[in-house]
Design an enzyme around this catalytic site. Structure first.
Site, short mmCIF file in Angstrom:
data_model
loop_
_atom_site.label_atom_id
_atom_site.label_comp_id
_atom_site.label_asym_id
_atom_site.label_seq_id
_atom_site.Cartn_x
_atom_site.Cartn_y
_atom_site.Cartn_z
N GLU A 93 36.51 30.65 38.08
CA GLU A 93 36.99 30.67 39.63
C GLU A 93 36.69 31.89 40.25
O GLU A 93 36.90 33.24 39.81
CB GLU A 93 38.57 30.45 39.64
CG GLU A 93 38.79 29.06 38.91
CD GLU A 93 38.16 28.10 39.71
OE1 GLU A 93 38.03 27.93 41.00
OE2 GLU A 93 37.75 27.04 38.97
N CYS A 136 41.53 35.53 47.33
CA CYS A 136 40.42 34.69 47.15
C CYS A 136 40.59 33.57 48.43
O CYS A 136 39.43 33.35 48.81
CB CYS A 136 40.25 34.07 46.05
SG CYS A 136 41.58 33.31 45.42
P1 NAD Z 1 35.51 41.36 39.39
O1 NAD Z 1 34.61 40.12 39.11
O2 NAD Z 1 34.97 42.76 39.60
O3 NAD Z 1 36.39 41.51 37.84
C1 NAD Z 1 36.97 40.35 37.27
C2 NAD Z 1 37.27 40.54 35.88
O4 NAD Z 1 35.91 40.67 35.13
C3 NAD Z 1 37.89 41.98 35.56
O5 NAD Z 1 39.06 41.80 34.55
C4 NAD Z 1 36.85 42.81 35.27
O6 NAD Z 1 36.98 43.90 34.03
C5 NAD Z 1 35.87 41.67 34.36
N1 NAD Z 1 34.40 42.03 34.23
C6 NAD Z 1 33.58 42.85 35.01
N2 NAD Z 1 32.34 42.62 34.43
C7 NAD Z 1 32.48 41.84 33.28
C8 NAD Z 1 31.37 41.45 32.44
N3 NAD Z 1 30.12 41.95 32.47
N4 NAD Z 1 31.88 40.57 31.36
C9 NAD Z 1 33.15 40.15 31.31
N5 NAD Z 1 34.07 40.67 32.22
C10 NAD Z 1 33.81 41.53 33.19
O7 NAD Z 1 36.67 40.55 40.31
P2 NAD Z 1 37.95 41.44 40.91
O8 NAD Z 1 37.21 42.58 41.80
O9 NAD Z 1 38.61 41.91 39.77
O10 NAD Z 1 38.55 40.30 41.58
C11 NAD Z 1 38.28 39.92 42.97
C12 NAD Z 1 37.47 38.98 43.02
O11 NAD Z 1 38.12 37.76 42.19
C13 NAD Z 1 37.05 38.51 44.26
O12 NAD Z 1 35.83 38.08 44.51
C14 NAD Z 1 38.06 36.99 44.52
O13 NAD Z 1 37.79 36.27 45.66
C15 NAD Z 1 37.97 36.49 43.21
N6 NAD Z 1 39.26 35.71 42.93
C16 NAD Z 1 39.12 34.39 42.70
C17 NAD Z 1 40.18 33.88 42.56
C18 NAD Z 1 40.04 32.10 42.60
O14 NAD Z 1 41.00 31.29 42.12
N7 NAD Z 1 38.98 31.57 42.82
C19 NAD Z 1 41.48 33.95 42.66
C20 NAD Z 1 41.53 35.53 42.51
C21 NAD Z 1 40.56 36.27 42.77
#
Ligand code: NAD
Length: 494
Positions: free
Chosen positions: A265, A299
């Site tokens: 997501e 999001c």
């Molecule tokens: P992010 O993608 O930077 O990080 C998300 C998670 O992924 C973190 O735990 C991070 O440590 C991990 N991560 C980073 N690099 C990785 C890799 N190479 N391999 C595996 N894991 C890795 O996102 P964020 O800043 O934590 O959250 C904000 C984003 O999340 C926004 O884009 C928002 O729209 C989205 N979001 C979506 C929903 C939904 O339901 N669609 C809900 C909440 C947030």
């Protein structure tokens, strides 16, 4: 809440460990999580797990999978209901962690904890249904049945913006189905995650059924995703990280005997369409609530208002008046509408987008940092934004609203659909024909009519997006758990 904040404040700055099979381990070093309202306040010190520990975590949870998957489903359901009860008992404490580590104001923190409780209750009840699947057509001379089996080890990767609800939803859905999980929390909010890991143990979940593995996603993420024993990845976060995980998971590695499932997501660029036949006050209120709740760091946040030309100026006036009444300040003090953004990097990125937006359009209000020692920003409105503008197309994830003029309703729908995302959207109109057109052609996973586009409720608004917003997993919906299960069909000659 004041007592809870004081209690939780007395626990700040502690060092927390990695948990694998209940064993507390140290990593290659530690990192600190901060209070974004008062960045000098350290919330917790956490381990940097190593790649070797990432492998150990997958292997340990894989070793326990046969035991956990064979645990009677009633028992797994009871444990989850117990976890919900404990969360409910400790609601104020979890709210306080959310306020201090994620910078949520009191109301947003309460909503996050309540959603976490709802996920536990809802998935526990849905699992009861999946434990007794629907009857099949019976072939003459056969007994034909189907049952659902868990998949194996899942990697659970939540974002920081719903550090409790999304973590709890993704982890408990997988667990109640009989999977084991490795939880890799966001580095901005690991203390909230460890508190939930401890609560799972308090509820009676066996320590071997999950691992808690803090550390940088970039450093250990690939090792977790590409491990041959990893069966699925449940990710919520940004588009780029989600696509990277999807790509890596698609490459089979030596010893792997399945296709990994990816439930991802991702981001949004959500629009609210304000039609010529809208209730303008309701629309302005809905747009402001959707755009600035939790500083626009949802999001589902409204980052584009697409407004019919006939109401455009009046709408801008009403929105400006409402936005200028929003109070910005530290999240731990009751009464502020907006708190800080999550960290200094986020504040800088958002300010860059504001600078781009000022060049692309007309600044109506805001446009700068707000005073205070936290990562505070003014709520910002930028009008006259074109479909090609960066702030129309790219997810900002901050308190910035782009306003665009539409010729008519058809033009507005076209503009609303003109991004690569498709998560939430809303339409304000009193015209049933236009509302029907939006139901048919506004291409988003979660459409709202005459209400704000944030605040999905578990069970009522199954949540997940189209296009680059993700795999449309519909968290909090009746089919969500099926993604953590595989069906086995059995035909028995009688
Ligand atoms: P992010 O993608 O930077 O990080 C998300 C998670 O992924 C973190 O735990 C991070 O440590 C991990 N991560 C980073 N690099 C990785 C890799 N190479 N391999 C595996 N894991 C890795 O996102 P964020 O800043 O934590 O959250 C904000 C984003 O999340 C926004 O884009 C928002 O729209 C989205 N979001 C979506 C929903 C939904 O339901 N669609 C809900 C909440 C947030």
């Amino acid at each position: 809440m004041q007592d809870a904040l004081a209690r939780v404040r007395s626990q700040l700055g502690k060092e927390h460990d990695i948990l694998i099979s209940g064993r507390a381990l140290k990593g290659s070093g530690t990192f600190a999580s901060l209070n974004p309202s008062h960045p000098q306040e350290i919330v917790g010190h956490h381990q940097r797990a190593t790649v070797e520990q990432a492998r150990q975590a997958v292997e340990a949870t894989f070793a326990y999978f046969p035991t956990w998957s064979a645990t009677p489903v009633e028992q797994r359901i009871q444990l989850l209901v117990r976890a919900a009860a404990l969360l409910r008992e400790r609601k104020s404490e979890f709210n306080a962690w959310l306020i201090l580590e994620a910078g949520k104001n009191w109301v947003e923190a309460e909503a996050d904890t309540c959603e976490a409780i709802d996920f536990c209750e809802y998935y526990a009840r849905r699992m009861e249904r999946h434990a007794t699947p629907e009857a099949l057509v019976q072939m003459p001379g056969e007994r034909d049945t189907m049952r659902y089996l868990p998949l194996g080890v899942g990697i659970v990767i939540p974002p920081w913006n719903f550090p409790l609800a999304i973590l709890v939803g993704m982890a408990t859905a997988a667990l109640v189905c009989g999977n084991t999980v490795v939880i890799k929390p966001s580095s901005d909010t690991p203390t909230i995650a460890v508190k939930f890991a401890e609560l799972l143990l308090d509820a009676g979940f066996p320590p071997e059924c999950f691992a808690f593995l803090p550390g940088s996603g970039a450093a250990i993420g690939d090792a977790l995703v590409s491990h041959p024993r990893t069966r699925f990845i449940s990710f919520t976060g940004s588009r780029d990280v989600g696509l990277h995980i999807n790509q890596l998971a698609a490459q089979p590695v030596k010893g792997q005997i399945w296709i990994k499932r990816v439930i991802a997501e991702m981001g949004g660029k959500d629009a609210i369409v304000v039609d010529s036949e809208a209730d303008l006050d309701a629309a302005a209120a809905g747009v402001v609530a959707s755009a600035y709740g939790f500083q626009g760091q949802k999001c589902s946040a409204c980052s584009r208002a697409i407004v019919d030309a006939s109401l455009y100026d009046a709408f801008l006036e009403k929105v400006k008046a409402r936005v200028e009444r929003l109070r910005v300040g530290p999240a731990d003090e009751f009464g502020f509408d907006m708190g800080p953004v999550i960290n200094e990097r986020a504040r800088r990125t958002i300010l860059e987008y504001i600078a781009a937006g000022k060049a692309e359009g007309r600044l109506i209000t805001g446009g700068d940092s707000a005073p205070g020692d936290g990562f505070l920003l003014q709520p910002t409105v930028i009008a006259d934004i074109d479909v090609t503008a960066r702030i129309f197309q790219e997810e900002i994830f901050g308190p910035v609203l782009a306003v665009t003029k539409a010729r008519d309703f058809e033009d507005a729908l076209e503009l609303a659909n003109a991004t690569e995302y498709g998560l939430t959207g809303a339409v304000y109109s009193r015209n049933p024909r236009k509302i029907q057109a939006a139901k048919d052609r506004f291409f988003v996973g979660n459409l709202y009519i005459n209400r704000k586009c944030t605040g999905a409720m578990v069970g009522a608004h199954p949540f997940g997006g189209f296009n680059m917003s993700g795999t449309d997993s519909k968290a909090g919906g009746p089919d969500y758990l099926l993604q953590f299960l595989q069906a086995k069909s059995i035909a028995e000659k009688i």
